[in-house]
Design a protein around this motif. Structure first.
Motif, PDB file in Angstrom:
ATOM      1  N   GLN A  72     -51.581  25.697  13.897  1.00 35.13           N
ATOM      2  CA  GLN A  72     -50.501  26.668  14.007  1.00 35.13           C
ATOM      3  C   GLN A  72     -50.584  27.655  12.845  1.00 35.13           C
ATOM      4  O   GLN A  72     -50.562  27.257  11.679  1.00 35.13           O
ATOM      5  CB  GLN A  72     -49.149  25.966  14.011  1.00 35.13           C
ATOM      6  N   LYS A  73     -50.701  28.927  13.183  1.00 33.91           N
ATOM      7  CA  LYS A  73     -50.818  29.960  12.164  1.00 33.91           C
ATOM      8  C   LYS A  73     -49.486  30.078  11.421  1.00 33.91           C
ATOM      9  O   LYS A  73     -48.437  30.175  12.033  1.00 33.91           O
ATOM     10  CB  LYS A  73     -51.172  31.288  12.831  1.00 33.91           C
ATOM     11  N   TYR A  74     -49.545  30.051  10.072  1.00 37.30           N
ATOM     12  CA  TYR A  74     -48.328  30.269   9.308  1.00 37.30           C
ATOM     13  C   TYR A  74     -48.414  31.479   8.386  1.00 37.30           C
ATOM     14  O   TYR A  74     -47.420  31.907   7.818  1.00 37.30           O
ATOM     15  CB  TYR A  74     -47.888  29.008   8.550  1.00 37.30           C
ATOM     16  N   PHE A  75     -49.593  32.088   8.274  1.00 36.24           N
ATOM     17  CA  PHE A  75     -49.751  33.304   7.484  1.00 36.24           C
ATOM     18  C   PHE A  75     -50.954  34.068   8.001  1.00 36.24           C
ATOM     19  O   PHE A  75     -51.987  33.483   8.307  1.00 36.24           O
ATOM     20  CB  PHE A  75     -49.983  32.957   6.000  1.00 36.24           C
ATOM     21  N   LYS A  76     -50.806  35.388   8.120  1.00 35.66           N
ATOM     22  CA  LYS A  76     -51.952  36.220   8.471  1.00 35.66           C
ATOM     23  C   LYS A  76     -51.718  37.644   7.970  1.00 35.66           C
ATOM     24  O   LYS A  76     -50.700  38.255   8.279  1.00 35.66           O
ATOM     25  CB  LYS A  76     -52.216  36.240   9.973  1.00 35.66           C
ATOM     26  N   ASP A  77     -52.668  38.144   7.191  1.00 32.87           N
ATOM     27  CA  ASP A  77     -52.686  39.524   6.707  1.00 32.87           C
ATOM     28  C   ASP A  77     -51.333  39.993   6.178  1.00 32.87           C
ATOM     29  O   ASP A  77     -50.836  41.047   6.556  1.00 32.87           O
ATOM     30  CB  ASP A  77     -53.190  40.450   7.809  1.00 32.87           C
ATOM     31  N   GLY A  78     -50.719  39.186   5.316  1.00 38.36           N
ATOM     32  CA  GLY A  78     -49.469  39.572   4.680  1.00 38.36           C
ATOM     33  C   GLY A  78     -48.209  39.205   5.441  1.00 38.36           C
ATOM     34  O   GLY A  78     -47.110  39.428   4.960  1.00 38.36           O
ATOM     35  N   ILE A  79     -48.344  38.649   6.632  1.00 36.78           N
ATOM     36  CA  ILE A  79     -47.178  38.270   7.431  1.00 36.78           C
ATOM     37  C   ILE A  79     -47.010  36.761   7.400  1.00 36.78           C
ATOM     38  O   ILE A  79     -47.920  36.018   7.739  1.00 36.78           O
ATOM     39  CB  ILE A  79     -47.325  38.748   8.892  1.00 36.78           C
ATOM     40  N   LEU A  80     -45.823  36.323   6.987  1.00 36.05           N
ATOM     41  CA  LEU A  80     -45.486  34.906   6.921  1.00 36.05           C
ATOM     42  C   LEU A  80     -44.733  34.539   8.200  1.00 36.05           C
ATOM     43  O   LEU A  80     -43.731  35.151   8.529  1.00 36.05           O
ATOM     44  CB  LEU A  80     -44.624  34.647   5.688  1.00 36.05           C
ATOM     45  N   TYR A  81     -45.215  33.546   8.937  1.00 37.29           N
ATOM     46  CA  TYR A  81     -44.640  33.175  10.230  1.00 37.29           C
ATOM     47  C   TYR A  81     -43.571  32.092  10.135  1.00 37.29           C
ATOM     48  O   TYR A  81     -42.882  31.818  11.105  1.00 37.29           O
ATOM     49  CB  TYR A  81     -45.744  32.726  11.194  1.00 37.29           C
ATOM     50  N   PHE A  82     -43.451  31.429   8.980  1.00 34.57           N
ATOM     51  CA  PHE A  82     -42.447  30.389   8.762  1.00 34.57           C
ATOM     52  C   PHE A  82     -41.823  30.597   7.393  1.00 34.57           C
ATOM     53  O   PHE A  82     -42.397  31.267   6.541  1.00 34.57           O
ATOM     54  CB  PHE A  82     -43.073  28.989   8.823  1.00 34.57           C
ATOM     55  N   GLN A  83     -40.688  30.002   7.152  1.00 32.95           N
ATOM     56  CA  GLN A  83     -40.065  30.053   5.835  1.00 32.95           C
ATOM     57  C   GLN A  83     -40.920  29.245   4.861  1.00 32.95           C
ATOM     58  O   GLN A  83     -41.465  28.202   5.225  1.00 32.95           O
ATOM     59  CB  GLN A  83     -38.646  29.487   5.892  1.00 32.95           C
ATOM     60  N   PRO A  84     -41.035  29.706   3.609  1.00 31.99           N
ATOM     61  CA  PRO A  84     -41.880  29.000   2.643  1.00 31.99           C
ATOM     62  C   PRO A  84     -41.562  27.513   2.498  1.00 31.99           C
ATOM     63  O   PRO A  84     -42.471  26.693   2.391  1.00 31.99           O
ATOM     64  CB  PRO A  84     -41.621  29.747   1.334  1.00 31.99           C
ATOM     65  N   TRP A  85     -40.294  27.122   2.487  1.00 30.14           N
ATOM     66  CA  TRP A  85     -39.964  25.702   2.321  1.00 30.14           C
ATOM     67  C   TRP A  85     -40.428  24.862   3.500  1.00 30.14           C
ATOM     68  O   TRP A  85     -40.769  23.707   3.336  1.00 30.14           O
ATOM     69  CB  TRP A  85     -38.471  25.503   2.056  1.00 30.14           C
ATOM     70  N   GLU A  86     -40.486  25.446   4.699  1.00 30.79           N
ATOM     71  CA  GLU A  86     -40.986  24.709   5.863  1.00 30.79           C
ATOM     72  C   GLU A  86     -42.475  24.394   5.706  1.00 30.79           C
ATOM     73  O   GLU A  86     -42.944  23.320   6.053  1.00 30.79           O
ATOM     74  CB  GLU A  86     -40.778  25.513   7.145  1.00 30.79           C
ATOM     75  N   ILE A  87     -43.202  25.351   5.176  1.00 34.04           N
ATOM     76  CA  ILE A  87     -44.646  25.196   4.985  1.00 34.04           C
ATOM     77  C   ILE A  87     -44.921  24.191   3.868  1.00 34.04           C
ATOM     78  O   ILE A  87     -45.726  23.283   4.013  1.00 34.04           O
ATOM     79  CB  ILE A  87     -45.300  26.554   4.668  1.00 34.04           C
ATOM     80  N   ARG A  88     -44.219  24.337   2.734  1.00 33.53           N
ATOM     81  CA  ARG A  88     -44.467  23.469   1.575  1.00 33.53           C
ATOM     82  C   ARG A  88     -44.193  22.010   1.881  1.00 33.53           C
ATOM     83  O   ARG A  88     -44.838  21.136   1.332  1.00 33.53           O
ATOM     84  CB  ARG A  88     -43.630  23.944   0.397  1.00 33.53           C
ATOM     85  N   GLN A  89     -43.255  21.723   2.770  1.00 27.43           N
ATOM     86  CA  GLN A  89     -42.972  20.343   3.135  1.00 27.43           C
ATOM     87  C   GLN A  89     -44.196  19.684   3.773  1.00 27.43           C
ATOM     88  O   GLN A  89     -44.403  18.483   3.661  1.00 27.43           O
ATOM     89  CB  GLN A  89     -41.811  20.278   4.124  1.00 27.43           C
ATOM     90  N   ASN A  90     -45.026  20.474   4.440  1.00 27.51           N
ATOM     91  CA  ASN A  90     -46.190  19.938   5.137  1.00 27.51           C
ATOM     92  C   ASN A  90     -47.495  20.076   4.350  1.00 27.51           C
ATOM     93  O   ASN A  90     -48.448  19.371   4.635  1.00 27.51           O
ATOM     94  CB  ASN A  90     -46.339  20.626   6.494  1.00 27.51           C
ATOM     95  N   VAL A  91     -47.560  20.998   3.391  1.00 32.16           N
ATOM     96  CA  VAL A  91     -48.797  21.236   2.669  1.00 32.16           C
ATOM     97  C   VAL A  91     -48.838  20.441   1.375  1.00 32.16           C
ATOM     98  O   VAL A  91     -49.857  19.887   1.010  1.00 32.16           O
ATOM     99  CB  VAL A  91     -48.973  22.741   2.355  1.00 32.16           C
TER     100      VAL A  91
END
Length: 92
Positions: A72-91
């Motif tokens: 699932q794409k969460y970032f591409k060319d400067g566009i963030l597709y999810f809130q940062p805290w949602e991503i950090r919980q999984n990364v």
């Protein structure tokens, strides 16, 4: 830009580039990391190890490239597709 190839990786970094003040720190970095794999970044001070980790966890934003978690794409060319805290919980 070349079409992205679908790869079954847990974490995928595609052609990530980052610069500060006109200085290119990361240039077209690509990584595929499966669940359970370990990866170490080794290099001299100032070569971009910390910036790469910050870009993956969205503490810094790359100028180009794409980041995927479980296909699932969460970032591409400067566009963030999810809130940062949602991503950090999984990364992190």
């Amino acid at each position: 830009m070349a079409q992205e190839k679908i790869i079954n990786a847990k974490l995928r970094v595609c052609n990530l580039s980052f610069s500060i003040g006109g200085k290119e720190i990361l240039q077209n970095v690509s990584i595929n990391l499966d669940s359970g794999e370990t990866l170490a970044f080794i290099g001299e001070s100032g070569v971009g190890k910390s910036i790469l980790l910050k870009c993956i966890s969205t503490l810094a934003y790359a100028k180009s490239g794409a980041l995927y978690l479980d296909k699932q794409k969460y970032f591409k060319d400067g566009i963030l597709y999810f809130q940062p805290w949602e991503i950090r919980q999984n990364v992190m």
